[in-house]
Design a protein around this motif. Structure first.
Motif, PDB file in Angstrom:
ATOM      1  N   GLU A 186      -9.851  39.998 -74.163  1.00 42.75           N
ATOM      2  CA  GLU A 186     -11.128  40.128 -74.870  1.00 42.75           C
ATOM      3  C   GLU A 186     -11.419  38.905 -75.730  1.00 42.75           C
ATOM      4  N   MET A 187     -10.355  38.271 -76.250  1.00 42.27           N
ATOM      5  CA  MET A 187     -10.522  37.116 -77.137  1.00 42.27           C
ATOM      6  C   MET A 187     -10.454  35.788 -76.402  1.00 42.27           C
ATOM      7  N   ALA A 188     -10.209  35.824 -75.097  1.00 45.12           N
ATOM      8  CA  ALA A 188     -10.043  34.591 -74.332  1.00 45.12           C
ATOM      9  C   ALA A 188     -11.322  33.761 -74.375  1.00 45.12           C
ATOM     10  N   PRO A 189     -11.207  32.435 -74.496  1.00 44.48           N
ATOM     11  CA  PRO A 189     -12.394  31.580 -74.517  1.00 44.48           C
ATOM     12  C   PRO A 189     -13.072  31.568 -73.155  1.00 44.48           C
ATOM     13  N   PRO A 190     -14.334  31.165 -73.082  1.00 46.56           N
ATOM     14  CA  PRO A 190     -15.031  31.102 -71.788  1.00 46.56           C
ATOM     15  C   PRO A 190     -14.376  30.078 -70.863  1.00 46.56           C
ATOM     16  N   PRO A 191     -14.568  30.239 -69.550  1.00 42.53           N
ATOM     17  CA  PRO A 191     -13.904  29.347 -68.583  1.00 42.53           C
ATOM     18  C   PRO A 191     -14.207  27.868 -68.773  1.00 42.53           C
ATOM     19  N   ASP A 192     -15.399  27.554 -69.319  1.00 37.68           N
ATOM     20  CA  ASP A 192     -15.777  26.146 -69.487  1.00 37.68           C
ATOM     21  C   ASP A 192     -15.357  25.574 -70.848  1.00 37.68           C
ATOM     22  N   ALA A 193     -14.616  26.354 -71.651  1.00 40.50           N
ATOM     23  CA  ALA A 193     -14.159  25.855 -72.952  1.00 40.50           C
ATOM     24  C   ALA A 193     -13.083  24.796 -72.774  1.00 40.50           C
ATOM     25  N   LYS A 194     -13.010  23.902 -73.739  1.00 42.89           N
ATOM     26  CA  LYS A 194     -11.987  22.850 -73.689  1.00 42.89           C
ATOM     27  C   LYS A 194     -10.601  23.479 -73.762  1.00 42.89           C
ATOM     28  N   PRO A 195      -9.713  23.174 -72.802  1.00 39.76           N
ATOM     29  CA  PRO A 195      -8.368  23.770 -72.842  1.00 39.76           C
ATOM     30  C   PRO A 195      -7.560  23.224 -74.007  1.00 39.76           C
ATOM     31  N   PRO A 196      -6.677  24.037 -74.574  1.00 42.77           N
ATOM     32  CA  PRO A 196      -5.832  23.550 -75.669  1.00 42.77           C
ATOM     33  C   PRO A 196      -4.846  22.511 -75.165  1.00 42.77           C
ATOM     34  N   ALA A 197      -4.360  21.696 -76.076  1.00 38.55           N
ATOM     35  CA  ALA A 197      -3.361  20.691 -75.703  1.00 38.55           C
ATOM     36  C   ALA A 197      -2.109  21.386 -75.183  1.00 38.55           C
ATOM     37  N   SER A 198      -1.528  20.815 -74.155  1.00 40.02           N
ATOM     38  CA  SER A 198      -0.337  21.377 -73.530  1.00 40.02           C
ATOM     39  C   SER A 198       0.907  20.665 -74.049  1.00 40.02           C
ATOM     40  N   ILE A 199       1.833  21.427 -74.643  1.00 43.73           N
ATOM     41  CA  ILE A 199       3.069  20.835 -75.146  1.00 43.73           C
ATOM     42  C   ILE A 199       3.861  20.213 -74.011  1.00 43.73           C
ATOM     43  N   VAL A 200       4.082  20.980 -72.949  1.00 48.46           N
ATOM     44  CA  VAL A 200       4.865  20.455 -71.833  1.00 48.46           C
ATOM     45  C   VAL A 200       4.082  19.383 -71.082  1.00 48.46           C
ATOM     46  N   GLY A 201       2.756  19.517 -71.049  1.00 54.21           N
ATOM     47  CA  GLY A 201       1.938  18.502 -70.384  1.00 54.21           C
ATOM     48  C   GLY A 201       2.050  17.151 -71.059  1.00 54.21           C
ATOM     49  N   MET A 202       2.050  17.134 -72.401  1.00 54.63           N
ATOM     50  CA  MET A 202       2.179  15.866 -73.116  1.00 54.63           C
ATOM     51  C   MET A 202       3.561  15.249 -72.894  1.00 54.63           C
ATOM     52  N   GLY A 203       4.593  16.111 -72.859  1.00 54.54           N
ATOM     53  CA  GLY A 203       5.922  15.590 -72.570  1.00 54.54           C
ATOM     54  C   GLY A 203       5.999  14.952 -71.197  1.00 54.54           C
ATOM     55  N   PHE A 204       5.427  15.625 -70.202  1.00 50.50           N
ATOM     56  CA  PHE A 204       5.414  15.088 -68.840  1.00 50.50           C
ATOM     57  C   PHE A 204       4.593  13.800 -68.757  1.00 50.50           C
ATOM     58  N   GLU A 205       3.439  13.786 -69.402  1.00 50.57           N
ATOM     59  CA  GLU A 205       2.586  12.597 -69.306  1.00 50.57           C
ATOM     60  C   GLU A 205       3.241  11.394 -69.976  1.00 50.57           C
ATOM     61  N   ALA A 206       3.952  11.617 -71.077  1.00 50.19           N
ATOM     62  CA  ALA A 206       4.691  10.517 -71.697  1.00 50.19           C
ATOM     63  C   ALA A 206       5.793  10.023 -70.771  1.00 50.19           C
ATOM     64  N   LEU A 207       6.501  10.945 -70.113  1.00 51.74           N
ATOM     65  CA  LEU A 207       7.555  10.567 -69.176  1.00 51.74           C
ATOM     66  C   LEU A 207       6.980   9.800 -67.997  1.00 51.74           C
ATOM     67  N   ILE A 208       5.878  10.276 -67.451  1.00 54.95           N
ATOM     68  CA  ILE A 208       5.238   9.598 -66.319  1.00 54.95           C
ATOM     69  C   ILE A 208       4.794   8.197 -66.716  1.00 54.95           C
ATOM     70  N   ASP A 209       4.236   8.062 -67.914  1.00 55.51           N
ATOM     71  CA  ASP A 209       3.828   6.744 -68.412  1.00 55.51           C
ATOM     72  C   ASP A 209       5.036   5.822 -68.548  1.00 55.51           C
ATOM     73  N   LYS A 210       6.137   6.363 -69.095  1.00 54.90           N
ATOM     74  CA  LYS A 210       7.335   5.547 -69.284  1.00 54.90           C
ATOM     75  C   LYS A 210       7.890   5.059 -67.940  1.00 54.90           C
ATOM     76  N   LEU A 211       7.739   5.870 -66.900  1.00 54.06           N
ATOM     77  CA  LEU A 211       8.222   5.508 -65.572  1.00 54.06           C
ATOM     78  C   LEU A 211       7.218   4.650 -64.805  1.00 54.06           C
ATOM     79  N   ARG A 212       6.144   4.257 -65.470  1.00 60.30           N
ATOM     80  CA  ARG A 212       5.099   3.396 -64.885  1.00 60.30           C
ATOM     81  C   ARG A 212       4.465   4.039 -63.662  1.00 60.30           C
TER      82      ARG A 212
END
Length: 341
Positions: A186-212
């Motif tokens: 009932e409290m879920a945001p609408p489908p077009d709302a900006k998704p919250p930052a992902s903790i694991v996503g940021m970790g993965f993206e930093a790792l991917i960046d580090k690996l060029r």
């Protein structure tokens, strides 16, 4: 360099432990600000354990007025939006910033405008902003190091469970703890709302960046974690009943243009008696590599990481420098000023 001077933002569960770590590593704390313990001596409400001659203030601007701090240590919030006012205030005064704000670990895909603004502010004033924590060592730099033994990588797979029950309201209020699944929907945001930052996503993206490597496609979602029995959430002073939401599990797949695929299943929850904080990594390729990290003391790791990273932040180029670009993190055996170039 002379003894490092720091100001501390936050005297919650993390801030109290960080304060003691700072003093034991030779850092002089010259000011402290918090929503709690206002008017009290910092040493008497933190792990310092003795009067520190620093009174906790509730006003960041008043605390920073005339400050000669080299660095601000921020342990007050979880998101970039919450971090921005205090971080920008420090940067404008020429004070470096290091934080354990999860949303600041690698924010370029989630809060690019605020990240770019803070990057510009830091460069204008010749100082550095960076974020650290469990993601820095356990999810990014140690895994990047392990890939150095691989001739080929097909995939990097991560599964983990973290105990958020030891954290404070700054993090826990961002989770739907104690709701039923129906209440959550009932409290879920609408489908077009900006998704919250992902903790694991940021970790993965930093790792991917580090690996060029570069990202081609991101897929993911959230699963509800329900309590199997009544469990106390100390950080919010509430009991989560059996069947209510006790956490969230992130599921993510990132495909790279270079070929390797990164997959994760990561649950952040309020632990029940038999739960353990474990991380399991499998690097599939030539050769296969397996790493399992059991009973991870994430609170102690986070608080040690932010203190050990201070020399790296002070040595870095001005700007918003994320952890994968700070170099290899390591233990500091003596006063931190000895590691500043």
């Amino acid at each position: 360099m002379a003894r490092i001077k720091a100001v501390l933002f936050g005297t919650g569960n993390m801030g109290r432990l960080i304060a003691g770590n700072l003093v034991e590593k030779g850092v002089e704390i010259t000011g402290a600000v918090s929503k709690t313990h206002v008017g009290q001596d910092l040493g008497e409400v933190t792990r310092i354990g003795r009067p520190a001659g620093v009174t906790v203030s509730e006003d960041p601007e008043e605390m920073l007025a005339g400050s000669e701090a080299d660095i601000a240590v921020l342990a007050t919030c979880s998101s970039m939006a919450e971090l921005y006012p205090d971080a920008s205030l420090c940067l404008k005064r020429g004070i470096n910033v290091v934080t354990i704000t999860e949303g600041a670990f690698y924010p370029w895909a989630y809060d690019p405008d605020m990240a770019a603004d803070l990057d510009n502010l830091a460069k204008q004033h010749g100082v550095t902003l960076s974020a650290t924590g469990v993601q820095d060592i356990f999810w990014t730099n140690s895994i990047a190091l392990l890939t150095g033994v691989c001739h080929r990588i097909d995939s990097v797979e991560f599964e983990g469970t973290a105990d958020f029950g030891t954290l404070g309201p700054a993090v826990l209020n961002n989770l739907p703890l104690g709701l039923t699944p129906d209440q959550f929907l009932e409290m879920a945001p609408p489908p077009d709302a900006k998704p919250p930052a992902s903790i694991v996503g940021m970790g993965f993206e930093a790792l991917i960046d580090k690996l060029r490597m570069t990202i081609n496609k991101v897929d993911g979602g959230i699963e509800l974690v329900l309590a199997g029995a009544d469990v106390e959430c100390i950080g919010l002073n509430k009991v989560i009943r059996a069947g209510q939401i006790s956490g969230l599990r992130e599921i993510m797949t990132i495909e790279t243009n270079e070929g390797p695929v990164f997959r994760a299943r990561f649950a952040a929850k309020i632990f029940e008696p038999d739960d353990r904080e474990n991380y399991v990594w499998n690097i599939r390729g030539v050769p296969d590599i397996h790493l399992q990290q059991n009973d991870v003391p994430s609170v102690e790791i986070t608080c040690a990481s932010i203190v050990n990273r201070i020399p790296d932040v002070l040595n870095a180029e001005p700007g918003f420098i994320t952890a994968e670009k700070l170099g290899t993190p390591c233990y500091r055996t003596s006063s931190l000023e000895n590691y500043v170039d």
